[in-house]
Design a protein around this motif. Structure first.
Motif, PDB file in Angstrom:
ATOM      1  N   SER A 140       0.837  -1.195   0.000  1.00 18.60           N
ATOM      2  CA  SER A 140       0.000   0.000   0.000  1.00 18.60           C
ATOM      3  C   SER A 140       0.876   1.250   0.000  1.00 18.60           C
TER       4      SER A 140
ATOM      5  N   LYS B 125      -3.168  -2.920 -13.688  1.00 23.30           N
ATOM      6  CA  LYS B 125      -4.386  -3.071 -12.873  1.00 23.30           C
ATOM      7  C   LYS B 125      -4.078  -3.773 -11.551  1.00 23.30           C
ATOM      8  N   ARG B 126      -3.299  -4.854 -11.618  1.00 19.83           N
ATOM      9  CA  ARG B 126      -2.985  -5.593 -10.394  1.00 19.83           C
ATOM     10  C   ARG B 126      -2.088  -4.778  -9.462  1.00 19.83           C
TER      11      ARG B 126
ATOM     12  N   GLU C 134      -4.283  -2.208  -7.753  1.00 18.17           N
ATOM     13  CA  GLU C 134      -5.067  -2.850  -6.695  1.00 18.17           C
ATOM     14  C   GLU C 134      -4.207  -3.108  -5.451  1.00 18.17           C
TER      15      GLU C 134
ATOM     16  N   GLU D  12      -3.312   0.099  -3.247  1.00 19.44           N
ATOM     17  CA  GLU D  12      -4.382   0.942  -2.694  1.00 19.44           C
ATOM     18  C   GLU D  12      -4.129   1.247  -1.215  1.00 19.44           C
TER      19      GLU D  12
ATOM     20  N   GLU E 183     -11.134   3.555 -13.577  1.00 24.54           N
ATOM     21  CA  GLU E 183     -11.491   3.740 -12.168  1.00 24.54           C
ATOM     22  C   GLU E 183     -10.299   4.190 -11.317  1.00 24.54           C
ATOM     23  N   TYR E 184      -9.081   4.033 -11.864  1.00 27.54           N
ATOM     24  CA  TYR E 184      -7.876   4.407 -11.107  1.00 27.54           C
ATOM     25  C   TYR E 184      -7.280   5.726 -11.601  1.00 27.54           C
TER      26      TYR E 184
END
Length: 331
Positions: free
Chosen positions: A34, A50-51, A54, A57, A81-82
């Motif tokens: 994170s 994408k991974r 995620e 985050e 979305e990111y």
């Protein structure tokens, strides 16, 4: 030269798909946390990105680069979305330091050197010998010479050098001579123009009968290495990788990890040798007479041997079969 306006959808109406190679292994060894900052130097359609977004985050940031403008458009759609945590840029990773701007020093840098499936499957790009289309082969269709231009203009000796050095083609001389002979009467313009020349050379070498299958052992088509060679030449891939590696290692944070997935021996050799040099006990330049690094290696190899896809991944994604993953951590 204006960029072609390729559709971002396949004949079935779905957006083109690309399966990231060795994705779980990359995530396991880079260990995104994170808040980490990540640079994906070969964004593609955003599978790795994408991974990583995620995994980092809620505050991690990602810079995504790709020399293919179509890839940038695809990734923008997939990763919408990111948007607040990512920056996407069109450019070559060989110019990494000039592209990062004020993006923070990264914890992780990743590069998948393979060709994206959506580019390989697009007959208008000219990458695949199985498809009929223009002999383009440019990853960035906004600049540079096409494969057809190289085939129609380069001297015999340079054609042979490309085939030998970039394709490791055993019949480099014969194929180069056949190319020169063919263009005396007809210019190269399509993928099948090149396939026919290579097949004719191998039919003669193997003394194959008309209609006889001439694929070599392991079912590799004779044109595979020739298409690889000219793709590498068109995109200056080896030079780009040579420029990229030291830049990537330099900008990593201490403790940061650089992960490279390569697909042929030329790339893997460059990555292996660069990583080994960074992991030497003395990291001073070879020409330096006195050690000033206190004999502390610049980096640590996280896998001494390359990680390759298992049989399950290859069954799902046959294009992964030649992939090799190497990772180094900066000290």
């Amino acid at each position: 030269m204006p960029a072609p306006n390729h559709s971002l959808r396949s004949d079935s109406g779905r957006a083109p798909q690309h399966t990231p190679v060795l994705l779980e292994e990359v995530l396991k060894l880079t260990q995104p946390q994170s808040g980490d900052t990540v640079i994906d130097c070969t964004l593609g359609s955003g599978g790795y990105a994408k991974r990583f977004l995620e995994a980092t985050e809620p505050t991690g940031r990602l810079l995504g680069l790709d020399r293919d403008a179509v890839a940038i458009q695809l990734a923008k759609t997939k990763l919408g979305e990111y948007q607040a945590r990512m920056i996407l840029k069109h450019g070559r990773f060989g110019a990494l330091k000039s592209l990062i701007g004020d993006f923070p020093r990264p914890d992780i840098i990743v590069a998948d050197l393979g060709l994206s499936s959506f580019a390989l499957d697009d007959e208008q790009r000219g990458f695949a010998f199985q498809k009929f289309g223009p002999l383009d082969m440019r990853m960035d269709q906004t600049s540079g010479k096409t494969a057809a231009e190289l085939l129609n203009t380069l001297e015999l000796r340079e054609l042979e050098r490309i085939l030998k050095n970039f394709g490791e083609e055993r019949q480099a001389g014969k194929i180069a001579r056949a190319i020169v002979e063919r263009r005396k009467t007809k210019s190269f313009s399509t993928t099948q123009d090149l396939v026919q020349i290579v097949e004719a050379v191998y039919r003669e070498v193997l003394k194959a009968q008309p209609g006889q299958k001439i694929w070599l052992k392991r079912q590799i088509h004779p044109a595979t290495q020739t298409f690889q060679a000219f793709r590498i030449a068109v995109n200056d891939e080896i030079s780009e990788l040579e420029k990229f590696l030291p830049q990537a290692f330099e900008i990593l944070k201490p403790g940061g990890r650089l992960a490279i997935v390569s697909f042929h021996s030329l790339e893997d050799r460059l990555v292996k040798n660069f990583f080994r040099n960074q992991a030497k006990i003395c990291s001073c330049p070879a020409e330096q007479l006195q050690c000033t690094c206190d004999r502390i290696p610049a980096g640590k190899l996280l896998n001494k041997k390359p990680i390759q896809p298992n049989s399950a991944e290859i069954q799902i994604n046959p294009r992964a079969r030649s992939a090799k993953l190497r990772i180094i951590q900066k000290n």
